[in-house]
Motif scaffolding. Structure first.
Motif, PDB file in Angstrom:
ATOM      1  N   SER A  12       0.815  -1.207   0.000  1.00  0.00           N
ATOM      2  CA  SER A  12       0.000   0.000   0.000  1.00  0.00           C
ATOM      3  C   SER A  12       0.855   1.265   0.000  1.00  0.00           C
ATOM      4  O   SER A  12       0.630   2.176  -0.796  1.00  0.00           O
ATOM      5  N   ASP A  13       1.831   1.323   0.901  1.00  0.00           N
ATOM      6  CA  ASP A  13       2.641   2.534   1.042  1.00  0.00           C
ATOM      7  C   ASP A  13       3.609   2.735  -0.110  1.00  0.00           C
ATOM      8  O   ASP A  13       3.993   3.871  -0.408  1.00  0.00           O
ATOM      9  N   SER A  14       4.017   1.654  -0.757  1.00  0.00           N
ATOM     10  CA  SER A  14       5.072   1.754  -1.767  1.00  0.00           C
ATOM     11  C   SER A  14       4.556   1.721  -3.200  1.00  0.00           C
ATOM     12  O   SER A  14       5.204   2.277  -4.100  1.00  0.00           O
ATOM     13  N   ARG A  47      -3.582   3.309  -0.415  1.00  0.00           N
ATOM     14  CA  ARG A  47      -4.504   2.656   0.518  1.00  0.00           C
ATOM     15  C   ARG A  47      -5.845   2.315  -0.122  1.00  0.00           C
ATOM     16  O   ARG A  47      -6.414   1.256   0.143  1.00  0.00           O
ATOM     17  N   CYS A  54      -4.786  -0.989   6.299  1.00  0.00           N
ATOM     18  CA  CYS A  54      -5.032   0.267   5.589  1.00  0.00           C
ATOM     19  C   CYS A  54      -6.317   0.973   5.998  1.00  0.00           C
ATOM     20  O   CYS A  54      -6.453   2.178   5.785  1.00  0.00           O
ATOM     21  N   PRO A  85       0.961   6.637  -3.172  1.00  0.00           N
ATOM     22  CA  PRO A  85       1.988   5.859  -2.465  1.00  0.00           C
ATOM     23  C   PRO A  85       3.324   6.569  -2.475  1.00  0.00           C
ATOM     24  O   PRO A  85       3.625   7.348  -3.384  1.00  0.00           O
ATOM     25  N   ASN A  86       4.126   6.309  -1.458  1.00  0.00           N
ATOM     26  CA  ASN A  86       5.462   6.886  -1.351  1.00  0.00           C
ATOM     27  C   ASN A  86       6.472   5.957  -1.994  1.00  0.00           C
ATOM     28  O   ASN A  86       6.134   4.938  -2.587  1.00  0.00           O
TER      29      ASN A  86
END
Length: 339
Positions: A84-86, A90, A157, A239-240
């Motif tokens: 989710s973050d990458s 989310r 998430c 996402p980061n």
């Protein structure tokens, strides 16, 4: 002309952002979580009895299956949080998790609906039991796998996605609204689990597996539909970069600055931090990692020529990014500890 165009685009962006997020998204997110809890929690209490009675399994095999299912369900949220973050963000991760859970519950319901999906009942006279075929086990195990994947997408998430809807800079009421959301979120989740362990279990005991598994599947369908229904109103954070890369940067920067002494606690002006950030000092959790954020040579930075300043500005930007990664690492440790 260009100024007018930019002003119009800024106004449009502000209008769009004002239409997204806020209290109007709260019922959909809370309902999605509550119905998902009803569905997922309603399957587990009687699963031992279902596998032993319908699939002619012994206690040892049932225990192994449910232990593996529990392990996968508890581990995959870690992978889901990383994805989710990458990569996905989310919203998309939760949506895919809802679809996977819905498919898993539908398969589980089909095992109860279709007689050919289970082995025949044991002969009470000879006390002989026929084992499940490969196709029957494939259908059963497939439902467990999909349920675990769904949990891996939803659980890490859902709460953070809800907080994204109320995280607005410059809004003094943002923190109180987020706190209220957390209260309603946990209250609805607890009520949903209580309902599952009582009403759903009662239905399974008295009305059979067809109805007992069909109702959780229906709740999961409602959960997915409600989540999708408000799609246009959600704030969908992008996402980061890869978290692994960020954690590696923190580790390398800490090792590089290992000979530098840490300043006194809460001492400002010696750490890199993002411009406009209210947090000029890193957290005290895992304080030794604060060395990754220390400004190494202030005087050299002030007396450098233009080319050197440009180079150091790039390093400084990267150092600020490292500090953000360091805060994310400490936040993850805090969540694991339950603080």
């Amino acid at each position: 002309m260009d100024t007018e165009t930019s002003l119009e685009s800024n106004e449009l962006n502000q209008q769009t952002s004002s239409k997204q997020g806020g209290l109007k998204t709260m019922p959909f997110i809370i309902a999605n979580e509550a119905f998902e809890k009803v569905a997922s929690s309603g399957l587990t209490p009687n699963m031992t009895r279902y596998l032993m009675g319908s699939y002619n399994m012994d206690v040892a095999k049932v225990t192994t299956i449910l232990a593996l299912f529990g392990a996968a369900t508890n581990f995959l949220p870690v992978a889901g949080a990383f994805v989710s973050d990458s990569f996905l963000g989310r919203f998309l991760t939760i949506l895919l998790g809802c679809i996977a859970s819905l498919l898993g519950m539908t398969l589980m319901w089909l095992t109860a609906m279709i007689p050919q999906a289970k082995p025949p009942a044991c002969d009470p006279l000879s006390k002989s039991c026929e084992s499940s075929s490969s196709a029957q086990l494939f259908l059963l195990y497939g439902s467990f796998v999909l349920l675990s994947i769904g949990a891996g997408g939803i659980r890490p998430c859902s709460l953070a996605f809800g907080a994204d809807q109320f995280d607005k800079e410059g809004d003094p009421n943002s923190k109180s609204v987020v706190q209220n959301f957390f209260n309603w979120y946990y209250a609805s989740s607890s009520i949903a689990v209580l309902f599952s362990f009582t009403a759903i279990v009662y239905i399974q005991d008295h009305l059979g597996w067809k109805v007992g598994f069909g109702i959780p599947a229906m709740f999961m369908l409602l959960s997915t539909l409600l989540f999708v229904l408000a799609s246009s109103y959600y704030v969908k954070a992008k996402p980061n970069k890869s978290l692994f890369r960020g954690f590696a940067q923190v580790t390398v920067a800490t090792f590089r600055n290992r000979h530098i002494d840490l300043p006194p606690k809460l001492h400002e002006g010696v750490y890199h931090h993002l411009a406009g950030s209210n947090k000029a000092v890193p957290t005290e959790l895992l304080r030794f990692l604060n060395k990754a954020c220390i400004i190494r040579n202030k005087e050299k930075d002030l007396n450098a020529d233009e080319g050197e300043r440009t180079r150091m500005q790039n390093v400084d930007d990267e150092a600020r990014t490292v500090c953000v990664d360091r805060e994310m690492l400490s936040l993850g440790v805090r969540n694991v500890k339950g603080e």
